[in-house]
Design an enzyme around this catalytic site. Structure first.
Site, PDB file in Angstrom:
ATOM      1  N   GLU A   8      -1.810  25.147   1.526  1.00  0.00           N
ATOM      2  CA  GLU A   8      -2.708  26.302   1.514  1.00  0.00           C
ATOM      3  C   GLU A   8      -1.844  27.561   1.455  1.00  0.00           C
ATOM      4  O   GLU A   8      -0.900  27.700   2.248  1.00  0.00           O
ATOM      5  CB  GLU A   8      -3.570  26.322   2.783  1.00  0.00           C
ATOM      6  CG  GLU A   8      -4.574  25.173   2.829  1.00  0.00           C
ATOM      7  CD  GLU A   8      -5.314  25.072   4.152  1.00  0.00           C
ATOM      8  OE1 GLU A   8      -6.476  24.640   4.145  1.00  0.00           O
ATOM      9  OE2 GLU A   8      -4.742  25.407   5.210  1.00  0.00           O
TER      10      GLU A   8
ATOM     11  N   ASN B  57      -8.051  23.083   8.430  1.00  0.00           N
ATOM     12  CA  ASN B  57      -8.216  22.999   9.887  1.00  0.00           C
ATOM     13  C   ASN B  57      -9.541  23.590  10.364  1.00  0.00           C
ATOM     14  O   ASN B  57     -10.084  23.169  11.385  1.00  0.00           O
ATOM     15  CB  ASN B  57      -7.055  23.687  10.603  1.00  0.00           C
ATOM     16  CG  ASN B  57      -5.779  22.868  10.520  1.00  0.00           C
ATOM     17  OD1 ASN B  57      -5.813  21.708  10.109  1.00  0.00           O
ATOM     18  ND2 ASN B  57      -4.660  23.463  10.879  1.00  0.00           N
TER      19      ASN B  57
HETATM   20  C1  ZOZ Z   1      -6.372  18.379  12.198  1.00  0.00           C
HETATM   21  C2  ZOZ Z   1      -6.821  19.344  13.240  1.00  0.00           C
HETATM   22  C3  ZOZ Z   1      -5.847  20.452  13.509  1.00  0.00           C
HETATM   23  C4  ZOZ Z   1      -4.459  19.977  13.630  1.00  0.00           C
HETATM   24  C5  ZOZ Z   1      -3.501  21.111  13.594  1.00  0.00           C
HETATM   25  C6  ZOZ Z   1      -2.159  20.737  13.214  1.00  0.00           C
HETATM   26  C7  ZOZ Z   1      -2.134  20.035  11.890  1.00  0.00           C
HETATM   27  C8  ZOZ Z   1      -2.262  20.971  10.752  1.00  0.00           C
HETATM   28  O1  ZOZ Z   1      -2.155  22.183  10.816  1.00  0.00           O
HETATM   29  C9  ZOZ Z   1      -2.533  20.401   9.417  1.00  0.00           C
HETATM   30  C10 ZOZ Z   1      -2.379  18.934   9.299  1.00  0.00           C
HETATM   31  O2  ZOZ Z   1      -1.339  18.443   9.008  1.00  0.00           O
HETATM   32  S1  ZOZ Z   1      -3.777  18.044   9.608  1.00  0.00           S
HETATM   33  C11 ZOZ Z   1      -3.274  16.390   9.338  1.00  0.00           C
HETATM   34  C12 ZOZ Z   1      -3.264  16.051   7.886  1.00  0.00           C
HETATM   35  N1  ZOZ Z   1      -2.829  14.689   7.716  1.00  0.00           N
HETATM   36  C13 ZOZ Z   1      -3.687  13.686   7.582  1.00  0.00           C
HETATM   37  O3  ZOZ Z   1      -4.906  13.857   7.580  1.00  0.00           O
HETATM   38  C14 ZOZ Z   1      -3.055  12.339   7.450  1.00  0.00           C
HETATM   39  C15 ZOZ Z   1      -4.059  11.291   7.155  1.00  0.00           C
HETATM   40  N2  ZOZ Z   1      -3.373  10.019   6.976  1.00  0.00           N
HETATM   41  C16 ZOZ Z   1      -2.843   9.645   5.790  1.00  0.00           C
HETATM   42  O4  ZOZ Z   1      -2.934  10.338   4.805  1.00  0.00           O
HETATM   43  C17 ZOZ Z   1      -2.114   8.316   5.792  1.00  0.00           C
HETATM   44  O5  ZOZ Z   1      -2.601   7.580   6.868  1.00  0.00           O
HETATM   45  C18 ZOZ Z   1      -0.563   8.488   5.890  1.00  0.00           C
HETATM   46  C19 ZOZ Z   1      -0.049   9.075   4.592  1.00  0.00           C
HETATM   47  C20 ZOZ Z   1      -0.139   9.371   7.059  1.00  0.00           C
HETATM   48  C21 ZOZ Z   1       0.117   7.152   6.157  1.00  0.00           C
HETATM   49  O6  ZOZ Z   1      -0.386   6.207   5.327  1.00  0.00           O
HETATM   50  P1  ZOZ Z   1      -0.773   4.775   5.903  1.00  0.00           P
HETATM   51  O7  ZOZ Z   1      -1.756   4.993   6.977  1.00  0.00           O
HETATM   52  O8  ZOZ Z   1      -1.144   3.941   4.733  1.00  0.00           O
HETATM   53  O9  ZOZ Z   1       0.542   4.254   6.603  1.00  0.00           O
HETATM   54  P2  ZOZ Z   1       1.884   3.700   6.023  1.00  0.00           P
HETATM   55  O10 ZOZ Z   1       1.651   2.326   5.465  1.00  0.00           O
HETATM   56  O11 ZOZ Z   1       2.857   3.842   7.140  1.00  0.00           O
HETATM   57  O12 ZOZ Z   1       2.316   4.679   4.887  1.00  0.00           O
HETATM   58  C22 ZOZ Z   1       1.795   4.653   3.587  1.00  0.00           C
HETATM   59  C23 ZOZ Z   1       2.834   5.150   2.640  1.00  0.00           C
HETATM   60  O13 ZOZ Z   1       3.249   6.454   3.001  1.00  0.00           O
HETATM   61  C24 ZOZ Z   1       4.672   6.528   3.097  1.00  0.00           C
HETATM   62  N3  ZOZ Z   1       4.995   7.431   4.211  1.00  0.00           N
HETATM   63  C25 ZOZ Z   1       4.259   7.612   5.316  1.00  0.00           C
HETATM   64  N4  ZOZ Z   1       4.812   8.574   6.080  1.00  0.00           N
HETATM   65  C26 ZOZ Z   1       5.926   8.992   5.435  1.00  0.00           C
HETATM   66  C27 ZOZ Z   1       6.914   9.960   5.712  1.00  0.00           C
HETATM   67  N5  ZOZ Z   1       6.899  10.710   6.833  1.00  0.00           N
HETATM   68  N6  ZOZ Z   1       7.912  10.142   4.818  1.00  0.00           N
HETATM   69  C28 ZOZ Z   1       7.953   9.405   3.704  1.00  0.00           C
HETATM   70  N7  ZOZ Z   1       7.038   8.476   3.365  1.00  0.00           N
HETATM   71  C29 ZOZ Z   1       6.037   8.268   4.232  1.00  0.00           C
HETATM   72  C30 ZOZ Z   1       5.157   5.128   3.300  1.00  0.00           C
HETATM   73  O14 ZOZ Z   1       6.344   4.917   2.588  1.00  0.00           O
HETATM   74  C31 ZOZ Z   1       4.032   4.273   2.718  1.00  0.00           C
HETATM   75  O15 ZOZ Z   1       4.272   3.904   1.386  1.00  0.00           O
HETATM   76  P3  ZOZ Z   1       4.210   2.363   0.991  1.00  0.00           P
HETATM   77  O16 ZOZ Z   1       5.543   1.860   1.423  1.00  0.00           O
HETATM   78  O17 ZOZ Z   1       4.004   2.364  -0.494  1.00  0.00           O
HETATM   79  O18 ZOZ Z   1       3.054   1.754   1.725  1.00  0.00           O
END
Ligand code: ZOZ
Ligand code: NAI
Length: 310
Positions: free
Chosen positions: A177, A215
């Site tokens: 954003e 948010n």
């Molecule tokens: C909200 C109210 C107010 C809050 C205030 C503070 C926050 C803020 O200001 C703003 C925010 O950030 S709000 C939060 C926004 N984030 C979300 O909503 C995350 C939602 N979750 C997801 O997108 C997936 O579960 C997610 C992508 C996280 C993980 O995916 P999965 O659940 O499928 O889990 P994995 O199997 O572990 O991962 C899937 C693929 O993603 C890769 N990966 C995950 N984390 C990584 C990281 N940190 N660095 C690099 N790669 C990463 C991982 O490699 C995996 O790939 P595959 O190996 O192909 O499965």
């Protein structure tokens, strides 16, 4: 060369979509967000300096960037270990990590602040950086909930100030954003937007209002989920399953609450309640307050709405 002439001269030669005037970036704060922003900026060819308070903290950030990169490359180059190593080495080669903020901003085109969510601490930092940074340097805050204008007043460069709000985990989340305050110049806004695109994100524009877009919608949704469970209408597990399978969210609200951190959500909700006390969406939330009081902040403490292996 002034910032504006840089944009004009280089802008003639390259397409607006791919071109960004920002080449050298300083990220202040190397925690969860700062290290993620540094990673995506470095991996897209920017010269990045990351600053935090101690050598120990920046060493940990360096390790966490390497760990995240190793996950990224497995997907990017699944059958090519050599390409994986080259990508990691190239990205790390674009990164410098240090503890002195003043020297780190001396040649920055852009400073992105990602330190603790505290207005006084952010203001103090920006006042110092304003004295140290060159005239053309653009400042941006990654704040989740503090009005950008309240931070920008600490500087004399409101026209070169805006918000760049990334999402956690930064390497995976495709959005930034871009927030403007009334003083933000068109040129600054364009530079911030171009930077967001240059690091591979989709950008959206938003005014400097509570919670910006994401948010402002997510916080009431999460709090309403807690209230739904508090009333006994459904269990936390079933609410999570429902929102994942029925609404297509990657995480249910309680998983996301624990992932983001209950202390963070409480901090945001309390702040918004204080500034808009009659808004029903921002009323305090009993079970959130209870868990935070018990130091159950979610994944980072091993317990929140759910329990985790530490
Ligand atoms: C909200 C109210 C107010 C809050 C205030 C503070 C926050 C803020 O200001 C703003 C925010 O950030 S709000 C939060 C926004 N984030 C979300 O909503 C995350 C939602 N979750 C997801 O997108 C997936 O579960 C997610 C992508 C996280 C993980 O995916 P999965 O659940 O499928 O889990 P994995 O199997 O572990 O991962 C899937 C693929 O993603 C890769 N990966 C995950 N984390 C990584 C990281 N940190 N660095 C690099 N790669 C990463 C991982 O490699 C995996 O790939 P595959 O190996 O192909 O499965
Ligand atoms: N955690 C999240 O999901 C998101 C957080 N944000 C915002 O990003 C900012 C940072 O959040 P996180 O990375 O989660 O915090 P964090 O606690 O993981 O990292 C903050 C870092 O800033 C450092 N720091 C504090 N004061 C400093 C100073 N004066 N100079 C240099 N470094 C300093 C701390 O040592 C720490 O390493 C906050 O404004 C937060 O609201 C924005 C989007 C998502």
């Amino acid at each position: 060369m002034s910032f504006s002439s840089k944009i004009f001269v280089r802008g003639l030669a390259t397409s607006a979509k791919q071109w960004s005037p920002i080449k050298t970036v300083t990220i202040i704060g190397s925690g969860l967000m700062g290290s993620g922003i540094a990673q995506v900026a470095a991996s897209t060819g920017h010269k990045v300096t990351v600053v935090d308070q101690t050598q120990d903290i920046v060493d940990k950030a360096s390790a966490s960037i390497k760990k995240s990169l190793s996950r990224v490359v497995k997907k990017k180059f699944p059958d090519d270990p050599k390409a994986q190593q080259t990508y990691i080495a190239d990205t790390m080669g674009h990164l410098t990590l240090q503890t002195d903020a003043v020297s780190a901003v001396k040649s920055a085109d852009l400073v992105v602040e990602a330190i603790v969510e505290n207005l006084d601490v952010k203001r103090k930092l920006f006042a110092t950086l304003d004295e140290a940074a060159p005239q053309h340097t653009v400042f941006a805050s990654n704040t989740s909930s503090i009005p950008i204008k309240d931070i920008a007043v600490a500087t004399k460069r409101g026209d070169r100030f805006g918000g760049l709000h990334f999402f956690n985990p930064v390497p995976m989340m495709k959005l930034v954003e871009v927030i403007r305050i009334p003083e933000t110049s068109e040129e600054t806004y364009n530079a911030l937007e171009a930077f967001g695109k240059a690091v591979g994100k989709k950008t959206v524009q938003c005014k400097d209002e509570k919670g910006f877009i994401v948010n402002r919608l997510l916080v009431p949704y999460m709090v309403e989920s807690i209230r739904l469970a508090e009333r006994g209408d459904a269990s936390t597990r079933d609410i999570d399953v429902a929102m994942k399978l029925g609404a297509g969210y990657p995480m249910g609200p309680f998983e996301l609450l624990d992932y983001v951190g209950l202390d963070t959500i409480k901090f945001i909700l309390d702040g918004w309640h204080e500034s808009d006390p009659t808004n029903p969406l921002f009323q305090p939330c009993e079970s959130l307050n209870k868990l935070v009081k018990e130091n159950k902040f979610g994944m980072k403490t091993g317990e929140g709405f759910y329990s985790y292996d530490k």
